[in-house]
Design an enzyme around this catalytic site. Structure first.
Site, short mmCIF file in Angstrom:
data_model
loop_
_atom_site.label_atom_id
_atom_site.label_comp_id
_atom_site.label_asym_id
_atom_site.label_seq_id
_atom_site.Cartn_x
_atom_site.Cartn_y
_atom_site.Cartn_z
N GLU A 695 0.88 -1.18 0.00
CA GLU A 695 0.00 0.00 0.00
C GLU A 695 0.91 1.22 0.00
O GLU A 695 1.71 1.38 0.92
CB GLU A 695 -0.85 0.03 1.28
CG GLU A 695 -1.67 -1.21 1.54
CD GLU A 695 -2.91 -1.30 0.70
OE1 GLU A 695 -3.24 -0.30 0.02
OE2 GLU A 695 -3.55 -2.37 0.71
N CYS A 729 -2.12 9.03 4.10
CA CYS A 729 -1.99 8.67 2.68
C CYS A 729 -3.23 9.12 1.93
O CYS A 729 -3.18 9.42 0.76
CB CYS A 729 -1.80 7.18 2.54
SG CYS A 729 -2.89 6.27 3.61
P1 NAD Z 1 8.44 4.86 4.30
O1 NAD Z 1 8.27 4.23 2.96
O2 NAD Z 1 9.54 5.80 4.45
O3 NAD Z 1 8.60 3.74 5.41
C1 NAD Z 1 7.69 2.68 5.55
C2 NAD Z 1 8.39 1.50 6.20
O4 NAD Z 1 9.36 0.99 5.30
C3 NAD Z 1 9.14 1.84 7.47
O5 NAD Z 1 8.96 0.80 8.39
C4 NAD Z 1 10.57 1.91 7.00
O6 NAD Z 1 11.48 1.64 8.02
C5 NAD Z 1 10.59 0.83 5.96
N1 NAD Z 1 11.64 0.97 4.96
C6 NAD Z 1 12.28 2.07 4.53
N2 NAD Z 1 13.16 1.77 3.58
C7 NAD Z 1 13.09 0.44 3.39
C8 NAD Z 1 13.77 -0.48 2.52
N3 NAD Z 1 14.67 -0.05 1.65
N4 NAD Z 1 13.44 -1.77 2.60
C9 NAD Z 1 12.52 -2.21 3.46
N5 NAD Z 1 11.87 -1.40 4.31
C10 NAD Z 1 12.14 -0.09 4.27
O7 NAD Z 1 7.03 5.54 4.62
P2 NAD Z 1 6.59 6.36 5.91
O8 NAD Z 1 7.22 7.70 5.86
O9 NAD Z 1 6.74 5.56 7.13
O10 NAD Z 1 5.04 6.52 5.66
C11 NAD Z 1 4.51 7.47 4.83
C12 NAD Z 1 4.17 6.91 3.46
O11 NAD Z 1 3.29 5.81 3.63
C13 NAD Z 1 3.44 7.87 2.59
O12 NAD Z 1 3.91 7.78 1.28
C14 NAD Z 1 1.99 7.39 2.65
O13 NAD Z 1 1.19 7.75 1.55
C15 NAD Z 1 2.18 5.93 2.77
N6 NAD Z 1 1.02 5.31 3.37
C16 NAD Z 1 0.17 4.59 2.58
C17 NAD Z 1 -0.96 4.00 3.12
C18 NAD Z 1 -1.89 3.19 2.26
O14 NAD Z 1 -2.70 2.46 2.82
N7 NAD Z 1 -1.83 3.28 0.96
C19 NAD Z 1 -1.21 4.14 4.47
C20 NAD Z 1 -0.33 4.89 5.26
C21 NAD Z 1 0.78 5.45 4.70
#
Ligand code: NAD
Length: 935
Positions: A695, A729
């Site tokens: 997501e 999001c």
């Molecule tokens: P992020 O992508 O920076 O981090 C999400 C998770 O991924 C964290 O746990 C992070 O530690 C991990 N991560 C980071 N780099 C990684 C890698 N290379 N490999 C594996 N894991 C890794 O996102 P965020 O800042 O925590 O959240 C905000 C984002 O999430 C926004 O883009 C938002 O739109 C999205 N979001 C989407 C939904 C949805 O349901 N579509 C819901 C909530 C948030």
């Protein structure tokens, strides 16, 4: 038309909706278009409507003339209930009533007040009304200072735009600031003031504000408040008001009404899962009305009762009761509504009667008018029964006799966990206490959780409070690769027995965890407030959503686990069933710090998999709560493990590990796409192709067309764009407005956003807290700079210095500009002007994302178009675009917003399982189990 509406519910809704939108329409062409849209597909309509449609479709009518006829019909309907568009224009009608012996209460119809500026304009209108009307009406011959005292009715929600019961003291103080000039003026002119009662959610606050301002205006003799007999609470409220009056040694007026928001209260409270506060049976209300009348009359030394009803049984009851109790004339009065029940007013003329007179323009008056039409056409309406249906006199005056009606609700239906009702004092107290205790406990050490062991590592990361970056929320152990290897091994071991655990008992762990969350609800919300800067109400919703996931997926699993037999053939059995995939990793973001991991984790384990949770580094303490909760539910070791650590390192390591079978990820597009790439790379030793459920982000637009209800549109956009500082999001960050309403919309949106409170998230007055961290603040500031280059700033508000605060920003831009395309994750809104709905939809569809979107419109055709063509996973019509509820609005997008089926929806769990078909030949030597139903 009204008679027709009484007979035909479909026509009634169309009539109400058309009447509702009409006054706001600026062009004749749109009036005609909507008239056709609303009425042309039904034939069973009043002649006047049918003729109109026929002429229009023959093209024989001049649009301007037809539009004028339609407008004037609705206007004449409105003028039955509204005394005039302003005090001067209403004067003739008011004067005539006054001459006829009636006292008056003037209600100024106002638009929903969405900003400080609108609130102060509204207060000014009251001052002007008092200045003009009171002397003018007093000047007539025969004016009696007591009996004809002029009253104004006001709604406290119009005096403070940010009114919110959670911010109890602040709302009272700000409300009083707005009210004082009106009290001063009324006192000087010897007029009285009555507080109207609106929605139940504001009831306690209205009463508290009333008492509080009267404690300042000790000498103000004639202040009153409306109480609604349809509320189950009213008896208690009245008793407490009476004892307050006694204690303060003063008398108040109580206007006893039945209540005008019955449909609304039922709908809204049912939707929220809160107890319905109104009586469901009309007879219960009527009986309560009589009992309350008695209570008022018995306390006539403390209260001046105003019996505000058109029901002749209720009126007669009051008359007889007053006689029995020896009340003299002048100790109470009757009240009627302008334009309703005139015969009743005339019949009561020898006694003091006051007429409630709304004054104002049609657009702001529409809500009032709709309430009156509803009242006139409701099956239960006394007016309808007496005047339109000529019900017998005996029936009309029969003793109200409610038979206890209990609405049907089955235990098995999934119901969303209600958010907390902060209009209730006990809930405000509980969250207040939780905020204090949780803050005291901040700063603890948190381990990894591998197998059934808490493992403290040498390296630690800090989780800090974004509102006060110096405050440490927790010290979190950081996992190494060998910790990850360990946990994968433990997961594989645990899987062997967990997969065989029955779906019922797996679901049982989820239900137990949900129970534990309910118990810890306030404390969990308080923790989120400190760890990720969520204002209290948003944090509370996150906990409710977490509980929903546990309950919903638990139930879903029970459904899915029922064996499915396919086809009914003799000699062949076909079974379709699902088995778990194996070991999965859940990688979660920080913005819904409990709900998102709770959803992904519970889906993973209830389907029979073992799950390793790698939380966001910005919300590890909230995610840890999930571990504790599942431990307290007795989940077997190895089924759920906790592995915090840097995403790029530990996250990637697990994602790429050959023994991991699936990844459930929620986060940004870039990280999501990278995970999909890494997961697609198969190792030689790997048993399964990894499944990725991802997501990702969104760039979510709301369209406002020329038929939108702007009060609702402004509020919907504001809440969608600024809720949790725009860090959802689903947040709205693009508003596409049709040209006809563009100017007005932008102006009001700007003022509304300018009125929003930015501050510490634990402060109940706060609507917007800080951004999550310094990097986020820098990024959002960068977009604001970009906005200055690309467009015209309408509003830019900086935040306070300490903490990562920033206020809302609005830019007018053209389609295609960077800030109108990229996900910003902050309170930055781009507004774009569009020529028509086609262009608006095209702009909305032009981003890479397809997550959420919405429209505010009252045109059936525009709504149809958007339903067909707006490419988003979650489409919202005439409401905010955030706050999807589990099981009701399953959530998730497509395009660059994600792959997988919707969280909180019926297909979600299927992604965590392998479907299996078993076909058995049951025929042995020509003999098969025989089942005649299969012939
Ligand atoms: P992020 O992508 O920076 O981090 C999400 C998770 O991924 C964290 O746990 C992070 O530690 C991990 N991560 C980071 N780099 C990684 C890698 N290379 N490999 C594996 N894991 C890794 O996102 P965020 O800042 O925590 O959240 C905000 C984002 O999430 C926004 O883009 C938002 O739109 C999205 N979001 C989407 C939904 C949805 O349901 N579509 C819901 C909530 C948030």
């Amino acid at each position: 038309m009204i008679e027709w509406a009484m007979r035909d519910d479909d026509f009634k809704i169309r009539l109400l909706r058309f009447t509702d939108v009409l006054p706001s329409l600026k062009s004749d062409a749109v009036v005609l278009r909507l008239f056709k849209e609303y009425f042309s597909d039904i034939t069973d309509v009043p002649k006047i409507v049918l003729h109109g449609i026929e002429r229009l479709s023959r093209g024989s009518a001049v649009p301007r003339i037809v539009a004028a006829i339609i407008r004037s019909s609705v206007k004449s309907l409105a003028t039955q209930f509204i005394a005039g568009t302003d005090p001067k224009n209403a004067f003739k009608a008011l004067h005539a009533l006054s001459e006829d012996g009636a006292a008056l209460s003037i209600d100024l119809l106002g638009e929903a007040v969405v900003s400080d500026i609108e609130a102060s304009r509204y207060a000014t209108r009251y001052l002007e009304t008092l200045e003009f009307l009171v002397p003018a009406l007093k000047a007539r011959q025969g004016y009696q200072p007591h009996r004809n005292k002029i009253d104004i009715s006001l709604k406290i929600s119009s005096f403070y735009s940010q009114i919110e019961p959670l911010d109890w003291d602040g709302s009272i103080e700000k409300g009083k600031d707005g009210l004082r000039p009106v009290f001063d003026k009324a006192a000087a002119l010897d007029a009285s003031i009555t507080f109207d009662m609106e929605h139940y959610y504001h009831k306690d606050l209205t009463i508290a504000t009333f008492k509080s301002i009267l404690e300042e205006y000790k000498d103000f003799q004639w202040a009153g408040i409306a109480l609604q007999a349809y509320l189950k609470d009213t008896r208690e409220d009245l008793l407490s008001l009476l004892s307050w009056a006694k204690h303060n040694n003063r008398r108040i007026t109580v206007r006893l009404v039945k209540g005008a928001y019955w449909d609304y209260e039922i709908a809204v409270n049912r939707q929220k899962g809160w107890p319905v506060p109104v009586f469901l049976e009309k007879d219960e209300t009527d009986r309560n009305y009589e009992e309350l009348t008695r209570l008022l009359f018995e306390n006539a030394e403390l209260v001046y009762p105003a019996i505000a009803t058109h029901n002749i049984r209720s009126i007669s009851n009051a008359i007889v009761l007053a006689e029995d109790l020896g009340l003299y004339e002048g100790q109470f009065e009757f009240q009627t509504l302008y334009g309703m029940g005139e015969p009743i007013r005339r019949a009561l003329k020898q006694r003091p009667v006051r007429v409630y007179c709304p004054v104002g323009e049609l657009i702001p008056g529409m809500a009032y008018l709709v309430r009156r039409i509803l009242e006139n056409t409701s099956n239960e309406s006394f007016l309808r029964k007496s005047f339109a249906e000529r019900m017998s006199f005996e029936e009309l005056i029969r003793v109200p006799d409610p038979n206890n009606y209990v609405p049907g609700e089955t235990k098995d239906t999934f119901r969303n966990e209600p958010s907390t009702d902060f209009s209730k004092g006990e809930n405000r107290q509980k969250i207040g206490e939780a905020l204090i205790t949780v803050r005291r406990r901040l700063g603890g050490k948190y381990p990894l959780f591998i197998g059934d062991e808490e493992v403290f590592s040498e390296t630690e990361t800090l989780s800090t409070n974004p509102a006060e970056p110096g405050e440490i929320v927790g010290r979190i152990s950081s996992a190494s690769r060998s910790d990850a290897e360990d946990s994968i091994r433990r997961a594989i071991t645990a899987f062997a027995s967990w997969r065989k655990t029955s779906p019922e008992s797996r679901a049982g762990y989820l239900f137990k965890a949900a129970e534990e969350m309910r118990k810890r609800r306030f404390e969990l919300a308080a923790l989120e407030t400190y760890e990720v800067g969520k204002p209290v109400m948003e944090a509370d919703s996150d906990i409710a959503e977490s509980i929903d996931y546990l309950m919903y997926y638990g139930r879903q699993m029970l459904d899915i686990a029922r064996p499915r037999v396919l086809g009914r053939y003799i000699g062949e059995e076909n079974e379709y069933l699902y088995g778990p995939k194996g070991v999965g990793v859940v990688i979660s973001p920080w913005n819904f710090p409990l709900a998102i991991p709770a959803g992904m984790v519970s889906a993973g384990i209830v389907t029979g998999n073992c799950v390793i949770l790698k939380p966001s580094g910005l919300s590890p303490v909230a995610a840890w709560q999930l571990i504790e909760i599942f431990r307290s539910a007795g989940l077997p070791p190895g089924v759920l493990q906790y592995l915090p650590g840097p995403g790029a390192e530990i996250g990637e390591f697990i994602v790429s590990h050959p023994d991991v079978d699936f990844i459930a990820f929620t986060g940004s597009k870039d990280v999501g796409l990278r995970i999909i790439r890494l997961a697609g790379d198969t190792h030689k030793s790997q048993a399964n192709v990894k499944r990725v459920v991802a997501e990702m982000g969104g760039k979510n637009a709301i369209i406002i067309d020329e038929t939108a209800d702007l009060d609702e549109a402004i509020n919907g956009v504001l809440v969608s764009a600024l809720g949790y500082q725009g860090q959802k999001c689903s947040a709205c960050s693009l508003v596409i407005v049709l040209q006809n309403v563009y100017g007005e919309f932008c102006e009001r949106l700007k003022e509304a956003m300018n009125s929003v409170k930015v501050g510490p998230p634990e402060d109940p007055a706060t609507f917007m807290g800080p951004l999550i961290d310094k990097a986020a603040l820098k990024k959002v500031r960068g977009y604001i700079e970009k906005g200055r280059e690309e467009g015209k700033p309408l509003l830019i508000k900086e935040g306070e210095e300490a903490g990562y605060y920033i206020g809302p920003a609005i830019f007018e831009v053209s389609p295609g500009s960077t800030i109108a395309r990229e996900e910003i994750f902050g309170p930055v809104v781009s507004v774009i002007k569009a020529m028509d709905i086609e262009e608006a939809v095209a702009i909305a569809n032009s981003t890479d994302y397809a997550l959420t979107g919405g429209i505010f419109s009252r045109s059936p055709a525009a709504i149809r178009k958007v339903k067909d063509e707006f490419g988003v996973g979650n489409l919202y019509i005439n409401r905010k675009i955030t706050g999807a509820l589990v099981g009701r609005q399953p959530f998730g997008g497509f395009g660059m917003s994600g792959v997988g089926s919707k969280a909180g929806g019926p297909d979600y769990l299927l992604q965590f399982m392998n479907p299996k078909t078993i076909c058995e030949n049951t025929m042995r030597k020509g003999a098969a189990p025989f089942d005649s139903s299969r012939l």
